[in-house]
Enzyme design. Structure first.
Site, PDB file in Angstrom:
ATOM      1  N   GLU A 113      90.086 -26.005-127.257  1.00  0.00           N
ATOM      2  CA  GLU A 113      89.785 -24.624-126.310  1.00  0.00           C
ATOM      3  C   GLU A 113      90.401 -24.957-124.862  1.00  0.00           C
ATOM      4  O   GLU A 113      90.521 -24.208-124.104  1.00  0.00           O
ATOM      5  CB  GLU A 113      88.277 -24.431-126.229  1.00  0.00           C
ATOM      6  CG  GLU A 113      87.826 -23.962-127.413  1.00  0.00           C
ATOM      7  CD  GLU A 113      86.445 -23.598-127.877  1.00  0.00           C
ATOM      8  OE1 GLU A 113      85.964 -22.455-128.241  1.00  0.00           O
ATOM      9  OE2 GLU A 113      85.697 -24.610-127.531  1.00  0.00           O
ATOM     10  N   GLU A 133      85.208 -24.780-136.332  1.00  0.00           N
ATOM     11  CA  GLU A 133      83.780 -24.722-136.297  1.00  0.00           C
ATOM     12  C   GLU A 133      83.215 -23.900-137.498  1.00  0.00           C
ATOM     13  O   GLU A 133      82.141 -24.167-137.869  1.00  0.00           O
ATOM     14  CB  GLU A 133      83.492 -23.930-135.009  1.00  0.00           C
ATOM     15  CG  GLU A 133      83.367 -24.635-133.449  1.00  0.00           C
ATOM     16  CD  GLU A 133      84.922 -24.624-133.021  1.00  0.00           C
ATOM     17  OE1 GLU A 133      84.985 -25.178-131.961  1.00  0.00           O
ATOM     18  OE2 GLU A 133      85.978 -24.278-133.755  1.00  0.00           O
TER      19      GLU A 133
END
Length: 252
Positions: A113, A133
C-alpha cells in the site's frame, strides 16, 4: 542501544527513508508508524529535498503490518492502529515531493500500500508484491482496495484482492504498477534513476504531482483549468525565466 525503526538521510536533493526492522522483514508496528510519519513530514518540509525514496533495510521492503501486534489489540486499539497508519499514506500522497518506492524482497499488505501511494515504483526483478489480507479474513486498511482499482482493470484488481496472491515484480511492471525493474539492488537503482528528477525545479515537480492527482480525481475541465493556472504561475518563477532566456539565446 535501541536501533531507530526508521533511518533517514539527505544527499543531492534526495531524501532516503528506510524501514529498519530487518529481522521482522520491516513489518510495521505502532512505533514504526510514528517514526515514519515524522520522517515523511520532515522530508516534505525540507526545501532542499526534491525526491523522497522509501526502502527497507535487509532483505525486504516491508512485509505488511506486524501481525504479532495485531494479535494483542482490542477492537478500539485496532481501529486506532489503522487510523494512525492511514496518516502514512496521506503524507506520501500529499507530500510536495516526488515519492519513489524502492522495492526489494517482499512488499505485502501495508508495504504494498505504501508502494501504491507512492508516485513511482522501482522494484528488483525478484521482488514480490501483493495484498494478502483476505488470507487472514481481513481486507486492506491502508487504501489498497481503492488505489489498486485506480491502477488496474477491475477484474484483475478484484482477482488479486480476493486471492491475496503475491505476484512477481515483472508482472506488476507489465501491468504498469512498477515503473522500473532493477536487475540488482532496488535502492541503488532508484537513486540513479531519480537523478533526472533531482535536476528539475522543485516548483515544477510539485505542480506536476498535483496535476497528475487532479487528472485522476477531478473532472476534465477542472483539471485543465488548474493546469493553466500552474503554467502561468511557473512562468513567473526565476528558474523558468532563466531557462527560457537561456534557450532563446541558444536558439538565436
Amino acid at each position: 542501544m535501541t536501533q531507530p525503526l526508521v533511518t533517514s538521510s539527505v544527499s543531492d536533493h534526495v531524501a532516503t527513508i528506510l524501514f529498519n526492522r530487518p529481522a521482522q522483514l520491516n513489518a510495521m508496528n505502532s512505533r514504526m508508524i510514528d517514526a515514519l510519519c515524522d520522517a515523511l513530514a520532515e522530508a516534505s518540509a525540507n526545501p532542499q529535498v526534491k525526491v523522497v525514496i522509501l526502502g527497507g533495510h535487509g532483505t525486504s521492503f516491508m512485509a505488511g503490518a506486524d501481525i504479532k501486534e495485531y494479535a494483542q489489540l482490542n477492537p478500539q486499539s485496532f481501529a486506532d492502529f489503522q487510523e494512525r497508519g492511514a496518516r502514512v499514506y496521506e503524507l506520501i500522497e500529499q507530500a510536495d515531493k516526488v515519492v519513489v518506492a524502492a522495492v526489494n524482497g517482499y512488499a505485502l499488505g501495508g508495504g504494498f500500500e505504501i508502494a501504491l501511494a507512492a508516485d513511482l515504483v522501482v522494484a528488483q526483478r525478484d521482488a514480490k508484491l501483493g495484498l494478502p489480507e483476505s488470507r487472514l479474513g481481513l481486507v486492506p486498511g491502508g487504501g489498497g482496495t481503492q488505489r489498486l482499482l485506480r491502477k488496474l482493470p477491475y477484474n484483475r484488481a478484484v482477482e488479486l484482492l480476493m486471492t491475496g496472491a503475491a505476484r512477481p515484480a515483472p508482472l506488476w511492471h507489465e501491468w504498469g504498477v512498477v515503473n522500473v525493474l532493477a536487475e540488482g539492488d532496488a535502492l541503488a537503482a532508484a537513486r540513479q534513476w531519480c537523478e533526472r528528477f533531482a535536476e528539475a525545479s522543485l516548483p515544477a515537480l510539485v505542480a506536476l504531482k498535483r496535476l497528475a492527482r487532479d487528472a485522476r480525481d477531478l473532472p476534465f475541465d477542472a483539471g485543465l483549468a488548474r493546469e493553466r493556472q500552474a503554467l502561468n504561475a511557473l512562468h513567473e518563477t526565476p528558474y523558468a525565466l532563466a531557462r527560457i532566456d537561456e534557450f532563446a539565446r541558444k536558439s538565436a
